[in-house]
Design a protein around this motif. Sequence first.
Motif, PDB file in Angstrom:
ATOM      1  N   ILE A  27       0.890  -1.167   0.000  1.00 22.04           N
ATOM      2  CA  ILE A  27       0.000   0.000   0.000  1.00 22.04           C
ATOM      3  C   ILE A  27       0.926   1.214   0.000  1.00 22.04           C
ATOM      4  N   THR A  29       1.310   5.366  -0.412  1.00 20.75           N
ATOM      5  CA  THR A  29       0.536   6.606  -0.392  1.00 20.75           C
ATOM      6  C   THR A  29       1.455   7.794  -0.087  1.00 20.75           C
ATOM      7  N   VAL A 411      -5.341  -2.564  -1.024  1.00 22.78           N
ATOM      8  CA  VAL A 411      -5.455  -2.200   0.399  1.00 22.78           C
ATOM      9  C   VAL A 411      -6.254  -3.232   1.202  1.00 22.78           C
ATOM     10  N   LYS A 439      -5.766   4.453   1.943  1.00 20.34           N
ATOM     11  CA  LYS A 439      -4.590   5.252   1.568  1.00 20.34           C
ATOM     12  C   LYS A 439      -4.688   6.677   2.111  1.00 20.34           C
ATOM     13  N   SER A 443      -2.079   8.167   4.835  1.00 21.13           N
ATOM     14  CA  SER A 443      -1.357   9.388   4.491  1.00 21.13           C
ATOM     15  C   SER A 443      -1.405  10.376   5.672  1.00 21.13           C
TER      16      SER A 443
END
Length: 451
Positions: A27, A29, A411, A439, A443
């Motif tokens: 994943i 991000t 994800v 994501k 973040s």
Amino acid sequence: MTDNSKNNEYIRPNSPLGVKGASKHNIITPIKDSEDFFIVNPLYKSADIISANEIEMLKNNLDQNGDFAERGYLVNEAKEKKDFKLAYLDFTEQRESDEVQLFFVPNYSCNFACSYCYQEGYNPVQKAVTNEVIDAFFNYINTEFAGRRKYITVFGGEPLLPGDNQRKMITRIIEKANIAKLDLAFVTNGYTLASYVELLNTASIREVQVTLDGTQEVHDGRRYLKGKQPTFDKIIEGIDACLAAGININLRMVVDKENIENLAPLSLFAIEKGWTKSPYFKTQIGRNYELHFCNSTPEKLFDRATLYEKMYEMLKEHPYIAEFYKPAFSIAKYISEHEELPLALFDSCPACKTEWAFDFTGTIYSCTATVGNKGDELGTFYPEITKNETAIESWQNRDITTIEECKTCDVALACGGGCASVAKNKNGHPNSPDCRPVKELLSLGAAYYLK
Ligand code: SF4
Ligand code: SF4
């Protein structure tokens, strides 16, 4: 990779043999307010803050020091498939021994008329629970969940209504739970809580969840009695009484666009009351959202990503909010607090697995989202035991390996497929996705907890 001493302590995967390409479970991000990226691989329990340059290298399968392979970001496809299967077996096996939460609704009636109550649309049967039904509930769970760790959460409507009959009913539930040696939790609006503390102290209380939507004016503008009278002062009295008696309080603030700004003043209020220093005090934020029926106008509601973005901004502006509430930001908070990743999440919905719900009519449901909702009945425990096995299986079989969209989702192992009830309402059947903005949340979480 960025040398982050915390990151170096994460559990490392065994170096996969015959490295081929990027893992399906990476994943990646961009980190909010930063040039860097966050990479998480829930299958191999790796997480790192990495540069744009390193992302490019990973995309091109360049692994000069062997770090990407060591962390499981570059893998051999066949090995990854095998590791996925093994992790799935671990997950399902572990769940077999997880504690089961059993919700019991003794009544759907309530003394509040909250501005956003979703149960208003249910037209509840206004009938009192009988001792026979309470006894049948305990007989059922003692047999059906024999040998399983379990506890009961008494839910409503409002379970702690005023009046002698309600008190007698709660007393009976406590007596039966004590005989079965089961913990109890209560979900209450808190209005009569202070008057129930003595009775609750005769039980083994796991926690009391109380909803407080803000400081006095904001709360009283949303959560009032049927006659619109204010409720704030009585709830505060109840929380104080529980904390003084050593009963765990789980304070829940239900938020939407109308009251989110009050998170800061409510945090200050709780800090000044000394609540946040109490070992018996914790909090949660409930997102006001549309379930089967919604009394709120949709424009007032937050989607998940926007709500967490807002909380991130508020935490930056008022850092003391963190003393009151720290958002999970998907698995970012867990990573920062444990310095490792949680188990890969093959299923985020406990319905019919480690969660069930039962009501005073003798009906069985999957969980709190469906209890009392017409069409969501799964069986009965009173007057006789019946089960709709097909419907139960459709809840039990749902996870990221059965939902088509989740099978190829990067994800998936942090999302777990979301809520089956929301998915069913949206798509007509539970075996469908309820996507989480993983994501976006990672973040924000990497920026807040790890940077
Ligand atoms: S259906 Fe939704 S509310 Fe019910 S247990 Fe699953 S995730 Fe929770
Ligand atoms: S529910 Fe959506 S985001 Fe979650 S795993 Fe499935 S497809 Fe991915």
